[in-house]
Scaffold this active site. Structure first.
Site, PDB file in Angstrom:
ATOM      1  N   LYS A  81       0.820  -1.218   0.000  1.00 56.93           N
ATOM      2  CA  LYS A  81       0.000   0.000   0.000  1.00 56.93           C
ATOM      3  C   LYS A  81       0.854   1.268   0.000  1.00 56.93           C
ATOM      4  O   LYS A  81       0.351   2.345  -0.291  1.00 56.93           O
ATOM      5  CB  LYS A  81      -0.991   0.003   1.161  1.00 56.93           C
ATOM      6  CG  LYS A  81      -0.415   0.103   2.545  1.00 56.93           C
ATOM      7  CD  LYS A  81      -1.524  -0.002   3.595  1.00 56.93           C
ATOM      8  CE  LYS A  81      -1.010  -0.034   5.011  1.00 56.93           C
ATOM      9  NZ  LYS A  81      -0.414   1.215   5.479  1.00 56.93           N
ATOM     10  N   ASP A  82       2.159   1.142   0.301  1.00 54.67           N
ATOM     11  CA  ASP A  82       3.045   2.314   0.258  1.00 54.67           C
ATOM     12  C   ASP A  82       3.607   2.583  -1.131  1.00 54.67           C
ATOM     13  O   ASP A  82       4.192   3.634  -1.372  1.00 54.67           O
ATOM     14  CB  ASP A  82       4.236   2.126   1.218  1.00 54.67           C
ATOM     15  CG  ASP A  82       3.821   2.094   2.683  1.00 54.67           C
ATOM     16  OD1 ASP A  82       2.761   2.665   3.011  1.00 54.67           O
ATOM     17  OD2 ASP A  82       4.558   1.504   3.496  1.00 54.67           O
ATOM     18  N   ARG A 133      -8.390   8.182   4.640  1.00 51.23           N
ATOM     19  CA  ARG A 133      -9.326   7.112   4.252  1.00 51.23           C
ATOM     20  C   ARG A 133     -10.070   6.570   5.475  1.00 51.23           C
ATOM     21  O   ARG A 133     -11.289   6.390   5.458  1.00 51.23           O
ATOM     22  CB  ARG A 133      -8.542   5.962   3.578  1.00 51.23           C
ATOM     23  CG  ARG A 133      -9.361   4.702   3.357  1.00 51.23           C
ATOM     24  CD  ARG A 133      -8.472   3.543   2.903  1.00 51.23           C
ATOM     25  NE  ARG A 133      -7.494   3.162   3.902  1.00 51.23           N
ATOM     26  CZ  ARG A 133      -7.733   2.369   4.949  1.00 51.23           C
ATOM     27  NH1 ARG A 133      -8.933   1.858   5.138  1.00 51.23           N
ATOM     28  NH2 ARG A 133      -6.772   2.080   5.803  1.00 51.23           N
ATOM     29  N   ARG A 134      -9.335   6.308   6.545  1.00 48.17           N
ATOM     30  CA  ARG A 134      -9.981   5.779   7.756  1.00 48.17           C
ATOM     31  C   ARG A 134     -10.875   6.834   8.402  1.00 48.17           C
ATOM     32  O   ARG A 134     -11.974   6.524   8.855  1.00 48.17           O
ATOM     33  CB  ARG A 134      -8.917   5.303   8.751  1.00 48.17           C
ATOM     34  CG  ARG A 134      -8.217   4.016   8.315  1.00 48.17           C
ATOM     35  CD  ARG A 134      -7.048   3.679   9.224  1.00 48.17           C
ATOM     36  NE  ARG A 134      -6.449   2.392   8.867  1.00 48.17           N
ATOM     37  CZ  ARG A 134      -5.181   2.077   9.109  1.00 48.17           C
ATOM     38  NH1 ARG A 134      -4.372   2.962   9.698  1.00 48.17           N
ATOM     39  NH2 ARG A 134      -4.712   0.890   8.779  1.00 48.17           N
ATOM     40  N   ARG A 155       0.472  10.227  14.395  1.00 47.37           N
ATOM     41  CA  ARG A 155       1.572   9.575  13.679  1.00 47.37           C
ATOM     42  C   ARG A 155       2.313   8.714  14.682  1.00 47.37           C
ATOM     43  O   ARG A 155       2.026   8.713  15.860  1.00 47.37           O
ATOM     44  CB  ARG A 155       2.514  10.613  13.076  1.00 47.37           C
ATOM     45  CG  ARG A 155       2.071  11.082  11.718  1.00 47.37           C
ATOM     46  CD  ARG A 155       3.258  11.365  10.799  1.00 47.37           C
ATOM     47  NE  ARG A 155       3.994  10.167  10.461  1.00 47.37           N
ATOM     48  CZ  ARG A 155       5.113  10.162   9.741  1.00 47.37           C
ATOM     49  NH1 ARG A 155       5.623  11.286   9.317  1.00 47.37           N
ATOM     50  NH2 ARG A 155       5.733   9.040   9.456  1.00 47.37           N
ATOM     51  N   ARG A 161       1.212   4.420  18.794  1.00 46.73           N
ATOM     52  CA  ARG A 161      -0.223   4.557  18.509  1.00 46.73           C
ATOM     53  C   ARG A 161      -1.070   3.817  19.544  1.00 46.73           C
ATOM     54  O   ARG A 161      -2.045   4.361  20.062  1.00 46.73           O
ATOM     55  CB  ARG A 161      -0.526   4.046  17.098  1.00 46.73           C
ATOM     56  CG  ARG A 161       0.089   4.930  16.025  1.00 46.73           C
ATOM     57  CD  ARG A 161      -0.128   4.357  14.633  1.00 46.73           C
ATOM     58  NE  ARG A 161       0.628   5.143  13.661  1.00 46.73           N
ATOM     59  CZ  ARG A 161       0.153   5.565  12.506  1.00 46.73           C
ATOM     60  NH1 ARG A 161      -1.084   5.299  12.160  1.00 46.73           N
ATOM     61  NH2 ARG A 161       0.900   6.262  11.683  1.00 46.73           N
ATOM     62  N   CYS A 248      -1.369   7.569  -2.231  1.00 48.60           N
ATOM     63  CA  CYS A 248      -1.764   6.705  -1.108  1.00 48.60           C
ATOM     64  C   CYS A 248      -2.135   7.508   0.138  1.00 48.60           C
ATOM     65  O   CYS A 248      -2.458   6.938   1.174  1.00 48.60           O
ATOM     66  CB  CYS A 248      -0.689   5.669  -0.805  1.00 48.60           C
ATOM     67  SG  CYS A 248       0.912   6.332  -0.385  1.00 48.60           S
TER      68      CYS A 248
END
Length: 323
Positions: A81-82, A133-134, A155, A161, A248
């Site tokens: 996805k990166d 997106r989330r 971040r 996190r 992305c």
């Protein structure tokens, strides 16, 4: 005579090292050669800015690709996805191994699920994520279910996190199931978010193994790790992203899954979503077709869905950036 070790370029994060270590073991098995990890620091690892601000696309990838092209490493492992959607001519995506769980997950305080969390409070539930997106899909889900949710940009690595939730600074954070699986921390998940609630990022849960196009022997050896179903699925997802002309860090979710009757796979369904980060407007569509038999067919499926989404107004939703 001992064979020269293959040098695997990897980011330094705990997650990158874990997934590269797993790939290194697999490469040792298919090639019979020793593999050593070469740690590379990327701009995305050192920048303290939010991903949406530093452009997202390629920030974790460029340094690894530079190391490949300079001959410092023989092959590299990326989170798919990166990867920017355009593939450079001098590099080849030699293998896309079997995909891990593509879902997003919640790690919440007190072991709560999303619904329990929202029901337990008399205030908006604060959920951390660095992903537009989330944010978009969480906020849309909250709106449609009458839940009070506030998304908070964060971040940091997985430890940082999760720490936000455990310390009570936030009520929960959203992470990828695949990453937690790969570092052995899936047990900390308090809620698996179904793809119907939260479409993952294009390629989420999949790895990309890349080498130079000039090294045909290595590319052929690495290709033994390729999973054809995973590859056509993520190719369709990334084609959708490319056709929407989004990077992305854009609020785009996509997921291709195979539809089967018993053991016989007969169709692939591709779902896509794009929305404003506050979740007030979403364009969410799907398309179903025969399982792509080639790269070009997978690309065509993604493009076809993108055209439909653009016709429904998707383009106007992608200019937003979460600050």
């Amino acid at each position: 005579m001992t064979q020269k070790a293959l040098r695997l370029g990897t980011r330094r994060s705990m997650l990158a090292m874990a997934q590269s270590g797993q790939v290194a073991d697999a490469v040792r098995q298919v090639t019979g050669r020793p593999v050593e990890l070469v740690e590379i620091t990327t701009y995305g690892d050192t920048s303290r800015e939010h991903l949406a601000q530093i452009g997202g696309t390629g920030v974790f990838v460029t340094a690894l690709r530079d190391a490949l092209l300079s001959g410092e490493v023989d092959f590299a492992v990326h989170s798919l996805k990166d990867l920017p959607t355009a593939q450079p001519d001098d590099l080849v995506l030699a293998a896309v191994p079997v995909r891990e769980d593509p879902r997003d997950v919640l790690v919440a305080r007190d072991g709560l699920t999303l619904t329990e969390l929202a029901a337990a409070e008399g205030r908006p539930v604060r959920i951390g994520t660095g992903s537009p997106r989330r944010m978009s899909q969480l906020n849309a889900y909250a709106r449609s279910h009458g839940l009070a949710v506030e998304t908070v940009p964060i971040r940091g690595n997985i430890d940082t996190r999760i720490g936000f939730a455990h310390s009570g600074e936030l009520d929960a954070v959203v992470l990828a199931a695949a990453g937690l699986n790969r570092i052995g921390r899936i047990g900390e998940v308090t809620d698996f978010l179904p793809v119907d609630t939260m479409l993952p990022a294009p390629g989420q849960g999949a790895l990309a193994i890349e080498c130079t196009a000039a090294d045909a022997d290595l590319a052929a050896a690495l290709a033994e790790l390729d999973d054809p179903y995973t590859r056509v699925a993520v190719t369709a997802e990334r084609s959708l992203l490319a056709a929407l002309e989004a990077g992305c860090s854009a609020p785009v979710g996509a997921y291709a899954d195979l539809l089967a009757d018993g053991q016989v796979v007969h169709e692939m369904r591709l779902r896509g979503v794009v929305g404003t980060t506050d979740g007030s407007t979403l364009v969410q569509l799907s398309i179903t077709g025969p399982v792509p038999a080639s790269h070009d067919e997978a690309v065509a499926l993604g493009r076809e869905l993108a055209v439909e989404m653009l016709a429904k107004g998707a383009a106007g939703l992608m200019g937003e950036r979460a600050l």
